[in-house]
Motif scaffolding. Structure first.
Motif: not given
Lengths: 161, 829, 89
Positions: B589-596
């Motif tokens: 699950r990509p994100g701007w702050r971090e990827d899970l």
């Protein structure tokens, strides 16, 4: 001092610094790359150092505890010299022979992580970590090569009929 | 017959290719254009013949000709068509054939439409390229024939390694090969320039080729990294594997060459540097392919040991000795033209950059061959792990970013400091902004802060450069900003491409710092319904599903992910078990702050083991990579202003440019798709299940026996909300337990509500009668309430406390003991 | 090695061989035509009483079949080389 000279010195300084980085890291963070035989020859000296050891995985020895997770397995001596491997008939043959040789030197490996997909009988394992006091190898990293992915020694072209 | 025709094809190709090289050589000696044309015909013919050979091999794959050993090793009947096509380059033999074809194809492209600048270099360049192609064709024919036949043809092939069954497999190797093979052309042009005395002009002549090869090589490297991240499931993307390094090294030297070429074209400087760099690039390409095929270097990537190694080594030696001999012989052409600029000048910065590129390449080379080097030097073999590489290359990259931040601000040495003072402020601002934001976002630690500061400085400079340039033009020509921007980009492709590349690089550096310095890795073991807290994330194991596909068994875990206790998405990491291998496919699950990033490591009937990675700023990696590659594409583009051409030629150019534009755009989109591509195993539902401690969602239900009930009615009382269905066996199993506990506790003010996900009232009543259910029952018309509660299956049970918060959640059947314990704990308060 | 494969191989080889030999064979026909052209020119000039200029067979002035600069094959009537733009007359 002329600008050009300053530039040249800067360039040389960089090269020197990099040479230093390489040399110092080779001494400290590089892994000593060994076969099991060589490891056993080293004896006590080997304990506690960063090492990389290669060997053939004995499928029957694989024990996996998913709740920790931890997997332990035994690897068998495989010659490190590619020439020797070639003479013995290729990597796949060497791995097979090693696993079936009861007298070849062995090493027990403890890896505190999930069982790698490719960990199976006759796989070539390259384990990085340290040798423990108890004679077992505590691996931080296990690299595996699946035997079926091997290209064997270049096959003879199909004979003409 | 197919095998024989195929082998004959390759043999014929070799003969014609050798003839072509010889013919062109003769034409130079005898100044006879007929030999030249014949030689060039030979190149056209070789390309056609090898193309035919490739098509033949493709045909063998598509028609399941398992008597061909290569097809049997890499294909199977069940393999989808697109993977059969990409199986063409999955193994050594096919990839060498592809390489040979591309090598001669590029020679063809070079001679088919020569530009004014390449024309004089063509004959010698053709000889060299022809010889290189002949080498590869020869190796393919004699040592690695893809058309080798098996005496006993199996019914079905071994199939493609499951790890390679990914769309990334379509683009990654061919892109790399285009880059590798492409670097031979600047090399050939450079050597031709040396022999014909045109050492000043060759970089301009080779520019498009160098850029294009650099672009495809870079694309291949990024795709490889993304593929590793997406598929291999070890949470990382670059392992400093010797084969990865084999692609990185020529990319470094090619980057250096691109920079050195700028100075050579401006004032004929760095000519010796550029020659050395182009030779190194080509030699490193050869070395790279040697690494993958010789077995001399241990790697999980490598094709394995084969006799090819020695021949490659010999060829590398020949090329090295030959090209440096040429440089030495024609060194008189290279005299003069050295600059007097100092350290704090643009050219000085370029020189430092070149030095750094070379030291980086040398560092990576030493690291990749350390076992051999240390064995030779000290009879003890040492191996360089990722740690070694990070420590050795890290400071060099840092210095490079600093140079990147300062270089555009420098001009001639004379006014360097003054210029820095007046134009250096965007760099400072950038540095402070990025480092500050990073610190605020929680990325502390002085190494990474320094890295962020440097990246910010480089970013600030890059943005400022573009802004100053465009604003300057906008003022001069009185154009609006956007128009000025568009005009500048179309007139100065290389420069603006470069700006874009540098900006992409800044983002890339930010991503690298985040993922390598601040990544988190952990394992958790979960039973169904259990939750784990990792950082800001809460993971709840919902269930495990298994299904049989054509050639593998897929076991998939469903995990609800919450961030800061709020539902985020549902992850589905899985394990695909093939006959010979199991492959773990991560959920991302990509994100701007971090990827899970979650991997299903192991499973059993009672629990699963998950590996969870938190990769901060990973998105910047891919975004930076895309922008970097887009910048390369912009740079490769022909500029708007070209030489006046006759009408027909201009029209042809326009058509060609449009076609090229479409192709490049399609490639970039495909690359982007591959980078963010299919199946990350994360899909968010509309509403997530509440976590224990969170308020219970409101609801209103019509009871079976009349009347309605809503959440407000439960205030001040302990409630058990059980979602069930009559067609669910586990539900049937737990109904007696629920009923008996209801009977036990009904006197204590507890409310039991059974919500049936079954809209047929009669059937529900029937089941209620069958099990003697006396607690409240309702139908969930339209699944409204179950959706509100984020229910994903049955049975699920929620125990709600008197304040209206969810106290306990059960995914799957609930046992009597559990329910009693929970009720007691709530009633006791 | 089956007969079929050998035949295919030989056929391919012949085709390719012909293609490779083409540049050496073309000029004969073209050359003959060029010679005829010069001869006709010379005859006409003689008949007109002018001193026939020696047919300057340098590549720079007569339409030849290969561009001397880039070696590309060009038509006999071409004024410019299609490959490099060099004037041919």
């Amino acid at each position: 001092m002329g600008g050009k000279a300053k530039l040249t010195i800067a360039g040389l300084l960089i090269v020197a610094a990099v040479a230093y980085l390489i040399a110092s890291n080779t001494g400290s963070t590089a892994h000593y790359f060994l076969t099991i035989e060589e490891l056993q020859t080293m004896g006590e000296e080997a304990v506690g150092r960063s090492l990389t050891v290669s060997g053939a995985v004995i499928g029957d020895s694989i024990v996996y505890d998913p709740s920790v997770p931890r997997v332990t397995f035994t690897i068998v001596q495989v010659p490190g010299d590619p020439e020797e491997v070639e003479r013995a008939g290729g990597l796949a043959a060497v791995l097979h022979a090693a696993v079936n040789d009861p007298s070849a030197p062995r090493l027990e490996v403890v890896y505190n992580d999930v069982k790698p997909d490719l960990l199976k009988d006759e796989a070539q394992a390259i384990v990085r970590g340290k040798l423990g006091e108890d004679g077992r190898f505590y691996a931080d990293e296990v690299l595996l090569k699946c035997p079926t992915r091997y290209e064997e020694e270049v096959p003879d072209q199909a004979e003409e009929p | 017959m197919l095998s024989e025709v195929g082998t004959i094809t390759i043999g014929l190709a070799l003969a014609v290719c050798l003839y072509a090289s010889l013919a062109v050589f003769l034409s130079i000696r005898r100044s006879d254009p007929r030999w030249l044309q014949s030689g060039w015909n030979g190149i056209y013919a070789t390309t056609a013949i090898l193309g035919f050979g490739l098509l033949l091999l493709l045909f063998a794959f598509l028609t399941n000709r398992f008597e061909i050993q290569y097809v049997a090793q890499h294909s199977s009947r069940a393999l989808p068509v697109y993977l059969k096509v990409s199986a063409l380059w999955a193994g050594q033999e096919g990839s060498l054939l592809l390489w040979s074809f591309l090598q001669i194809l590029f020679a063809l492209l070079l001679i088919a439409r020569p530009s004014v600048r390449t024309r004089p270099l063509l004959p010698w360049a053709t000889v060299i390229l022809g010889c290189v192609a002949a080498f590869f064709i020869g190796v393919t024919l004699f040592l690695s024939n893809p058309f080798a036949r098996l005496d006993h043809a199996p019914f079905d092939g071994q199939g493609l390694n499951p790890l390679l069954r990914h769309p990334g497999m379509i683009f990654h190797p061919p892109s790399l090969y285009l880059g590798y093979v492409g670097l031979a052309v600047p090399f050939a042009l450079a050597m031709a320039a040396l022999i014909t005395g045109r050492v000043d002009e060759w970089t301009r002549a080779a520019r498009r080729w160098t850029l294009a090869a650099w672009l495809f090589l870079g694309l291949g490297l990024f795709l490889g990294a993304r593929w590793a991240y997406d598929v291999l499931g070890w949470g990382g993307y670059w392992g400093w594997d010797p084969v990865e390094n084999a692609g990185l090294m020529p990319w470094f030297t090619a980057t250096a060459l691109l920079h050195g070429a700028v100075v050579q074209e401006e004032r004929k400087g760095f000519r010796t540097w550029n020659l050395v760099l182009v030779i190194l690039s080509f030699v490193l390409v050869l070395f790279g392919t040697f690494t993958t095929r010789s077995g001399l270097i241990q790697s999980v990537h490598a094709f394995g040991r084969s006799a090819l190694g020695y021949y490659f080594l010999a060829f590398i030696g020949l090329v090295l000795v030959g090209s440096f001999a040429l440089v030495f012989r024609y060194r008189s052409f290279l005299r003069g033209n050295s600059s007097s600029e100092g350290l704090l000048s643009r050219e000085g910065a370029f020189l430092i950059a070149l030095v750094l590129f070379v030291t980086l390449t040398v560092s990576v080379f030493v690291g990749s061959t350390l076992p051999t080097i240390t064995d030779v030097l000290s009879h003890r073999r040492f191996e360089a792990g990722p740690e070694w590489f990070d420590r050795v290359t890290g400071p060099q990259f840092g210095l490079m970013v600093l140079v990147l931040a300062l270089c555009p601000l420098l001009g001639r040495s004379a006014q360097a400091l003054r210029r820095l003072r007046s134009r250096g402020w965007p760099a400072l601002v950038g540095g402070v902004v990025v480092a500050g934001s990073a610190a605020l976002a929680g990325f502390t630690g002085w190494t990474s802060l320094v890295g962020f500061a440097l990246a910010g400085m480089a970013g600030g400079t890059a943005v400022a450069e573009i802004a100053w340039d465009v604003v300057g033009r906008s003022r001069r020509k009185e154009e609006p900003f956007l128009q000025a921007l568009q005009r500048q980009v179309s007139r100065h492709r290389r420069r603006y491409g470069g700006y874009l590349v540098h900006f992409g690089l800044v983002l890339l550096v930010i991503g690298i710092i985040g993922t390598r310095v601040h990544a988190l890795e952990t394992e958790v073991v979960l039973s169904p319904g259990e939750e784990a807290q990792i950082g800001r994330y809460t993971l709840v194991f919902e269930d495990l599903r298994q299904e049989q596909a054509t050639d593998h068994v897929r076991t998939e875990a469903r995990i609800a992910a919450y961030r800061d206790r709020e539902y985020l998405t549902t992850l589905t990491p899985r394990i695909d078990a093939y006959a010979q291998q199991t492959v773990g496919v991560p959920a991302l699950r990509p994100g701007w702050r971090e990827d899970l990033y979650v991997v299903l490591a192991a499973y059993s009937p009672t629990e699963i083991t998950l590996k969870v990675f938190i990769n901060p700023l990973a998105t910047f990696l891919w975004l930076g990579g895309l922008i970097l590659l887009a910048g390369g594409a912009v740079a490769v583009w022909p500029s708007a202003e070209e030489v006046r051409l006759p009408v027909a030629e201009a029209r042809r150019r326009k058509v060609r440019n449009t076609v090229a534009a479409v192709v490049v755009l399609a490639l970039l989109i495909a690359a982007g798709a591959a980078m963010w591509g299919p199946g990350h195993g994360a899909s968010a539902r509309l509403v997530g299940r509440p976590l224990p401690g969170q308020p219970a969602p409101d609801f209103t239900l019509t009871l079976l026996d009349g009347g309605t009930i809503s959440l407000a009615d439960l205030e001040g009382r302990v409630a058990v909300l059980n979602f069930w269905a009559t067609w669910c066996p586990s539900c049937e199993e737990e109904l007696p337990a629920i009923q008996s506990i209801w009977e036990e506790y009904q006197g204590r003010g507890v409310v039991f509500l059974g919500v049936a996900l079954q809209e047929d009232e009669a059937i529900v009543r029937g089941a209620a009668d069958q099990y003697g259910l006396t607690y409240l029952l309702a139908l969930d018309i339209g699944e409204q309430v179950s959706t509100a509660y984020g229910v994903t299956g049955v049975p699920e049970t929620f125990v709600i406390d008197p304040e209206g918060n969810v106290a306990f959640v059960h995914i799957g059947p609930v046992t009597a003991e559990e329910l009693i314990e929970e009720l007691e704990s709530l009633l006791g308060q | 090695m089956g007969i079929g494969s050998i035949l295919v191989g030989v056929a391919l080889a012949l085709l390719v061989g012909a293609y490779l030999a083409r540049p050496f064979r073309q000029p004969e026909a073209e050359f003959d035509r060029a010679i005829e052209h010069w001869v006709a020119q010379a005859r006409a000039a003689l008949q007109a009483g002018e001193v026939a200029a020696a047919p300057a067979a340098t590549a720079a002035e007569e339409p030849v079949n290969f561009c001397p600069q880039c070696g590309r094959r060009v038509g006999t009537d071409d004024r410019f080389c299609a490959g490099c733009g060099r004037p041919l007359r």
